[in-house]
Scaffold this motif. Structure first.
Motif: not given
Lengths: 166, 178
Positions: B27-47
């Motif tokens: 559960q902790v690993v999956e929740s961290t994965h969601v955070l990381a995925a959301v951050l990748v998408l958000g920062t890629v979007l800026i560029a």
């Protein structure tokens, strides 16, 4: 609260959401993608307040760049979040992660807004250590939203006796 | 060694067993994965939005890249680690899952798009760094945006489908479309 949630679950709007599988998936998917926009925008603004991002630009310029995206994405997240809550109120209302997520969303919004207020009072000036501390809190709030959203499904496993599902 | 036996040994490893049996590791690993995925998408979007000429038109693209790429790579590294940990728990099921296969393809395509951009399109970056990007760069931006959004959405889709590969608990009401 559980009684209210159980009543809400039987209402027409709730039935309309939770009996339509594609709608639940669409709401969750939209919520997740807009979370990416909200988190990145919120974190960038807070990092600028700390002087770690776009320090060459005044905060006002960075605010104009990211605030509209943050506001729009939070608005979409709220609408899709409310729809999901109506669709499965028992699951949401009985999760500690849900209430924590709402509190941190409020913290993130108010914290970001307070950073903008500080910048408006003294345009161009560096943020005080206290404001930078607020910015750290804001980053924590925005970063915690996505994992807390996922944790709603695992509330008992994550929070144990602190879970409202106990 | 066949793919099947590799997956079997991954799934039977001590790490996979620990992930499955330790509450709340998954559960902790999956929740961290969601955070990381959301951050990748958000920062890629800026560029990507800069490449598309929608935002930051006054700011050099190379500068935005320098600012956001470290965040993107850090989040991507966390996503790879947490994603791999999740994969070990049911390697055979994930490998045969259509949403997982499509996600892997989207990731590969996003990587290829990035390499293509760096090797071909970014060659003449000095001419448009602070101005309007050429058509090739704009295409790279929209392709990147769509592929990373697809990665996140397909990741969510795995959760929608994965459960059906396992026994459904008797107290779970399954509502199927149509």
């Amino acid at each position: 609260m559980r009684t209210f949630a159980e009543w809400l679950y039987g209402t027409t709007p709730s039935v309309a959401v939770h009996s339509t599988l594609w709608l639940i998936r669409l709401l969750q998917a939209t919520h997740l993608v807009t979370a990416g926009v909200a988190v990145a925008s919120g974190v960038m603004l807070a990092l600028r307040a700390m002087g770690w991002q776009r320090a060459d630009e005044p905060f006002e310029t960075v605010w104009k760049r990211f605030a509209p995206w943050l506001a729009a994405s939070v608005a979409v997240m709220i609408v899709t979040g409310i729809a999901q809550t109506i669709g499965d109120p028992v699951r949401e209302f009985t999760a500690t992660s849900y209430w924590l997520k709402l509190a941190l969303l409020l913290g993130g919004v108010l914290g970001t807004w307070s950073l903008a207020r500080v910048a408006r009072r003294a345009p161009g000036a560096a943020f005080s250590p206290a404001a930078k501390l607020v910015a750290i809190g804001v980053i924590v709030c925005w970063l915690a939203l996505a994992p807390l959203g996922r944790m709603i499904g695992y509330d008992l496993a994550i929070w144990g006796s602190l879970s409202l599902r106990e | 060694m066949s793919v099947h036996s590799i997956l079997e040994s991954v799934q039977g490893s001590a790490l996979a067993e620990w992930m499955r049996d330790t509450n709340p590791a998954m559960q902790v690993v999956e929740s961290t994965h969601v955070l990381a995925a959301v951050l990748v998408l958000g920062t890629v979007l800026i560029a990507d939005l800069r490449l598309l000429g929608i935002t930051d038109s006054q700011r050099a693209f190379t500068r935005i890249g320098r600012e956001t790429l470290p965040l993107t790579w850090a989040a991507f590294a966390v996503a790879v680690v947490t994603g791999s940990l999740m994969f070990t728990t049911s390697a055979q099921t994930y490998f045969g899952n259509t949403a997982f296969q499509l996600k892997a393809l989207a990731l590969l395509a996003a990587g290829l798009n990035m390499v293509l951009f760096q090797v071909v399109t970014a060659r003449g970056i000095a001419t448009w760094d602070s101005g309007r990007p050429p058509r090739a760069a704009r295409i790279a931006g929209i392709v990147s945006l769509l592929l990373w959004a697809a990665v996140v959405l397909l990741g969510r889709w795995i959760g929608f489908t994965k459960g059906y590969d396992f026994a459904i608990p008797p107290d779970v009401e399954l509502i199927l479309p149509g």
